[in-house]
Design an enzyme around this catalytic site. Structure first.
Site, PDB file in Angstrom:
ATOM      1  N   ASP A 166       0.870  -1.186   0.000  1.00 47.64           N
ATOM      2  CA  ASP A 166       0.000   0.000   0.000  1.00 47.64           C
ATOM      3  C   ASP A 166       0.902   1.228   0.000  1.00 47.64           C
ATOM      4  O   ASP A 166       2.129   1.114   0.104  1.00 47.64           O
ATOM      5  CB  ASP A 166      -0.914  -0.021   1.251  1.00 47.64           C
ATOM      6  CG  ASP A 166      -2.193   0.797   1.080  1.00 47.64           C
ATOM      7  OD1 ASP A 166      -2.091   2.005   0.810  1.00 47.64           O
ATOM      8  OD2 ASP A 166      -3.293   0.231   1.223  1.00 47.64           O
TER       9      ASP A 166
ATOM     10  N   ASP B 107       3.446   1.192  -4.343  1.00 49.30           N
ATOM     11  CA  ASP B 107       2.573   2.027  -5.179  1.00 49.30           C
ATOM     12  C   ASP B 107       2.276   1.220  -6.439  1.00 49.30           C
ATOM     13  O   ASP B 107       3.194   0.895  -7.204  1.00 49.30           O
ATOM     14  CB  ASP B 107       3.291   3.341  -5.518  1.00 49.30           C
ATOM     15  CG  ASP B 107       2.441   4.270  -6.371  1.00 49.30           C
ATOM     16  OD1 ASP B 107       1.527   3.784  -7.073  1.00 49.30           O
ATOM     17  OD2 ASP B 107       2.705   5.482  -6.346  1.00 49.30           O
TER      18      ASP B 107
ATOM     19  N   TYR C 149     -13.601   6.699 -13.404  1.00 49.95           N
ATOM     20  CA  TYR C 149     -13.692   5.572 -12.461  1.00 49.95           C
ATOM     21  C   TYR C 149     -14.404   4.398 -13.119  1.00 49.95           C
ATOM     22  O   TYR C 149     -13.931   3.260 -13.086  1.00 49.95           O
ATOM     23  CB  TYR C 149     -14.429   5.999 -11.188  1.00 49.95           C
ATOM     24  CG  TYR C 149     -14.514   4.897 -10.148  1.00 49.95           C
ATOM     25  CD1 TYR C 149     -13.434   4.613  -9.323  1.00 49.95           C
ATOM     26  CD2 TYR C 149     -15.674   4.127 -10.009  1.00 49.95           C
ATOM     27  CE1 TYR C 149     -13.496   3.593  -8.375  1.00 49.95           C
ATOM     28  CE2 TYR C 149     -15.744   3.115  -9.066  1.00 49.95           C
ATOM     29  CZ  TYR C 149     -14.661   2.847  -8.246  1.00 49.95           C
ATOM     30  OH  TYR C 149     -14.729   1.830  -7.319  1.00 49.95           O
TER      31      TYR C 149
ATOM     32  N   LYS D  64     -12.830   0.676 -14.073  1.00 50.86           N
ATOM     33  CA  LYS D  64     -13.341  -0.580 -13.524  1.00 50.86           C
ATOM     34  C   LYS D  64     -13.841  -1.503 -14.638  1.00 50.86           C
ATOM     35  O   LYS D  64     -13.766  -2.736 -14.521  1.00 50.86           O
ATOM     36  CB  LYS D  64     -14.431  -0.301 -12.493  1.00 50.86           C
ATOM     37  CG  LYS D  64     -13.900   0.391 -11.238  1.00 50.86           C
ATOM     38  CD  LYS D  64     -12.837  -0.454 -10.557  1.00 50.86           C
ATOM     39  CE  LYS D  64     -12.347   0.133  -9.252  1.00 50.86           C
ATOM     40  NZ  LYS D  64     -11.328  -0.727  -8.587  1.00 50.86           N
TER      41      LYS D  64
ATOM     42  N   ILE E  28     -19.835  -0.137  -0.333  1.00 52.05           N
ATOM     43  CA  ILE E  28     -19.320  -0.824   0.856  1.00 52.05           C
ATOM     44  C   ILE E  28     -18.889   0.233   1.882  1.00 52.05           C
ATOM     45  O   ILE E  28     -18.407   1.314   1.500  1.00 52.05           O
ATOM     46  CB  ILE E  28     -18.103  -1.714   0.479  1.00 52.05           C
ATOM     47  CG1 ILE E  28     -18.443  -2.679  -0.677  1.00 52.05           C
ATOM     48  CG2 ILE E  28     -17.593  -2.481   1.706  1.00 52.05           C
ATOM     49  CD1 ILE E  28     -19.527  -3.694  -0.403  1.00 52.05           C
TER      50      ILE E  28
ATOM     51  N   THR F 245     -16.104   5.504   0.635  1.00 50.28           N
ATOM     52  CA  THR F 245     -17.503   5.941   0.535  1.00 50.28           C
ATOM     53  C   THR F 245     -17.916   6.859   1.680  1.00 50.28           C
ATOM     54  O   THR F 245     -19.097   7.190   1.807  1.00 50.28           O
ATOM     55  CB  THR F 245     -18.457   4.726   0.503  1.00 50.28           C
ATOM     56  OG1 THR F 245     -18.262   3.960   1.705  1.00 50.28           O
ATOM     57  CG2 THR F 245     -18.230   3.856  -0.702  1.00 50.28           C
TER      58      THR F 245
HETATM   59  P1  NAP Z   1     -10.067   2.394   0.604  1.00 54.49           P
HETATM   60  O1  NAP Z   1     -10.568   2.190   1.989  1.00 54.49           O
HETATM   61  O2  NAP Z   1      -9.798   3.764   0.110  1.00 54.49           O
HETATM   62  O3  NAP Z   1      -8.753   1.481   0.460  1.00 54.49           O
HETATM   63  C1  NAP Z   1      -7.993   1.501  -0.712  1.00 54.49           C
HETATM   64  C2  NAP Z   1      -6.535   1.451  -0.343  1.00 54.49           C
HETATM   65  O4  NAP Z   1      -5.759   1.503  -1.566  1.00 54.49           O
HETATM   66  C3  NAP Z   1      -6.116   2.685   0.477  1.00 54.49           C
HETATM   67  O5  NAP Z   1      -5.224   2.302   1.493  1.00 54.49           O
HETATM   68  C4  NAP Z   1      -5.469   3.540  -0.579  1.00 54.49           C
HETATM   69  O6  NAP Z   1      -4.602   4.538  -0.090  1.00 54.49           O
HETATM   70  C5  NAP Z   1      -4.740   2.474  -1.368  1.00 54.49           C
HETATM   71  N1  NAP Z   1      -4.191   3.005  -2.613  1.00 54.49           N
HETATM   72  C6  NAP Z   1      -4.634   4.049  -3.361  1.00 54.49           C
HETATM   73  N2  NAP Z   1      -3.802   4.284  -4.379  1.00 54.49           N
HETATM   74  C7  NAP Z   1      -2.802   3.373  -4.274  1.00 54.49           C
HETATM   75  C8  NAP Z   1      -1.642   3.109  -5.029  1.00 54.49           C
HETATM   76  N3  NAP Z   1      -1.302   3.857  -6.106  1.00 54.49           N
HETATM   77  N4  NAP Z   1      -0.842   2.086  -4.658  1.00 54.49           N
HETATM   78  C9  NAP Z   1      -1.145   1.334  -3.574  1.00 54.49           C
HETATM   79  N5  NAP Z   1      -2.217   1.551  -2.805  1.00 54.49           N
HETATM   80  C10 NAP Z   1      -3.049   2.558  -3.149  1.00 54.49           C
HETATM   81  O7  NAP Z   1     -11.062   1.754  -0.460  1.00 54.49           O
HETATM   82  P2  NAP Z   1     -11.933   0.399  -0.486  1.00 54.49           P
HETATM   83  O8  NAP Z   1     -13.344   0.797  -0.465  1.00 54.49           O
HETATM   84  O9  NAP Z   1     -11.414  -0.600   0.484  1.00 54.49           O
HETATM   85  O10 NAP Z   1     -11.612  -0.061  -1.983  1.00 54.49           O
HETATM   86  C11 NAP Z   1     -10.878  -1.217  -2.311  1.00 54.49           C
HETATM   87  C12 NAP Z   1     -11.181  -1.562  -3.767  1.00 54.49           C
HETATM   88  O11 NAP Z   1     -12.574  -1.846  -3.894  1.00 54.49           O
HETATM   89  C13 NAP Z   1     -10.883  -0.422  -4.733  1.00 54.49           C
HETATM   90  O12 NAP Z   1     -10.340  -0.921  -5.934  1.00 54.49           O
HETATM   91  C14 NAP Z   1     -12.263   0.171  -5.002  1.00 54.49           C
HETATM   92  O13 NAP Z   1     -12.346   0.832  -6.226  1.00 54.49           O
HETATM   93  C15 NAP Z   1     -13.107  -1.079  -4.950  1.00 54.49           C
HETATM   94  N6  NAP Z   1     -14.531  -0.821  -4.692  1.00 54.49           N
HETATM   95  C16 NAP Z   1     -14.917  -0.212  -3.547  1.00 54.49           C
HETATM   96  C17 NAP Z   1     -16.274   0.022  -3.355  1.00 54.49           C
HETATM   97  C18 NAP Z   1     -16.798   0.710  -2.113  1.00 54.49           C
HETATM   98  O14 NAP Z   1     -17.976   1.058  -2.078  1.00 54.49           O
HETATM   99  N7  NAP Z   1     -15.989   0.912  -1.085  1.00 54.49           N
HETATM  100  C19 NAP Z   1     -17.205  -0.351  -4.328  1.00 54.49           C
HETATM  101  C20 NAP Z   1     -16.770  -0.968  -5.478  1.00 54.49           C
HETATM  102  C21 NAP Z   1     -15.422  -1.201  -5.657  1.00 54.49           C
HETATM  103  P3  NAP Z   1      -4.968   6.137  -0.294  1.00 54.49           P
HETATM  104  O15 NAP Z   1      -5.698   6.571   0.899  1.00 54.49           O
HETATM  105  O16 NAP Z   1      -3.645   6.817  -0.442  1.00 54.49           O
HETATM  106  O17 NAP Z   1      -5.809   6.293  -1.525  1.00 54.49           O
END
Ligand code: NAP
Length: 252
Positions: A37, A63, A157, A161, A190, A195
């Site tokens: 991360d 990264d 976005y 995806k 989620i 979110t």
């Molecule tokens: P999250 O809580 O923001 O966690 C994502 C993690 O990825 C954060 O620690 C983030 O750090 C890190 N990250 C961002 N850019 C990065 C990079 N260049 N290299 C390495 N790590 C990086 O989000 P989440 O909701 O758990 O999302 C996880 C996945 O599920 C994502 O791909 C998201 O698009 C997908 N998803 C989420 C939802 C939802 O509703 N939550 C729905 C559909 C899909 P930073 O804080 O620096 O960004």
């Protein structure tokens, strides 16, 4: 016997949210886990807490847009744990607030770099180690918005995806004969940091709920269990597939 006994996994974006939950579940199911991360303090703390609970986990700054970071991450997993069987390409960034007419090209590029190119770079880095292991499982985290669009989420976005969804199928058929399975998971909304802003805005939150037949947001664990199934040998005949975990959003 635990569901991932003897497996080595890399989880990108594992410092919080769905990735953290997945890393914890994998470790509880017997896997050795490398969390990669950009949130180093959080990631170190998650790894330490997994180890304190009796699991095997290390954190590495990774990264997902960096080829060098991916090489170093895979090399560390091999050195520390002796192989690589599972990659979860989970790291992602959320939607930009812009409509297409106002979207700066730099913002589009950043979203595609992290969400789509990051998945390609991770997959490319993991494949040689998985070939050496005689196969493996790659799980790419897309979104329900990689299947259908909504007007209020940024096109970058949703496009990123959608790219993850088709990249998954492309990789799956290229490596099926080598025993490397590649599948995508499509979460709906989620409860994570990603979110938070929407959930704290009553109007936007209520509007989102109208799109979810189950009438609620999902929890990270509800996604992590789908990832676990695809990562484990229980899904040994599943490749190029998509598991939707969206409370019915895409069924309408
Ligand atoms: P999250 O809580 O923001 O966690 C994502 C993690 O990825 C954060 O620690 C983030 O750090 C890190 N990250 C961002 N850019 C990065 C990079 N260049 N290299 C390495 N790590 C990086 O989000 P989440 O909701 O758990 O999302 C996880 C996945 O599920 C994502 O791909 C998201 O698009 C997908 N998803 C989420 C939802 C939802 O509703 N939550 C729905 C559909 C899909 P930073 O804080 O620096 O960004």
């Amino acid at each position: 016997m635990a569901r991932l006994d003897g497996k080595v996994a890399i989880v990108s974006g594992g410092s919080r949210g769905i990735g953290e939950c997945t890393a914890r579940l994998f470790a509880a199911e017997g896997a050795s886990v490398l969390i990669g991360d950009v949130l180093d303090a959080l990631g170190d703390a998650v790894a330490a807490s997994i180890v304190a609970g009796g699991g095997r986990c290390i954190y590495q700054h990774l990264d997902v847009t960096s080829e060098a970071d991916w090489s170093a991450g895979v090399a560390r997993a091999l050195a520390q744990f002796g192989g690589l069987n599972i990659l979860v390409n989970n790291a992602g960034i959320g939607s930009s607030p812009h409509g297409i007419a106002d979207e700066p090209a730099e913002s589009w590029d950043r979203t595609m770099d992290v969400n789509a190119k990051g998945v390609f770079l991770g997959t490319r880095a993991a494949i040689p180690a998985m070939l050496d292991a005689g196969g493996g499982s790659i799980v790419n985290i897309s979104s329900q918005l990689g299947i259908v669009a909504v007007p209020y989420s940024g096109s970058a976005y949703q496009s990123s995806k959608g790219a993850v969804r088709l990249f998954t199928k492309s990789a799956a058929i290229q490596y099926a004969a080598d025993g490397i399975r590649v599948n995508s998971v499509h979460p709906g909304p989620i409860v994570t940091e990603m979110t938070r802003a929407v959930r704290e805005d009553t109007d936007r939150y209520q509007m989102t709920l109208t799109l979810v037949p189950m009438g609620r947001y999902g929890e990270p664990a509800e996604v992590a269990y789908a990832i676990l199934y695809l990562a484990s040998d229980e899904s040994s005949f599943v490749t190029g597939s998509e598991v939707v975990v969206d409370g019915g959003w895409t069924a309408q």
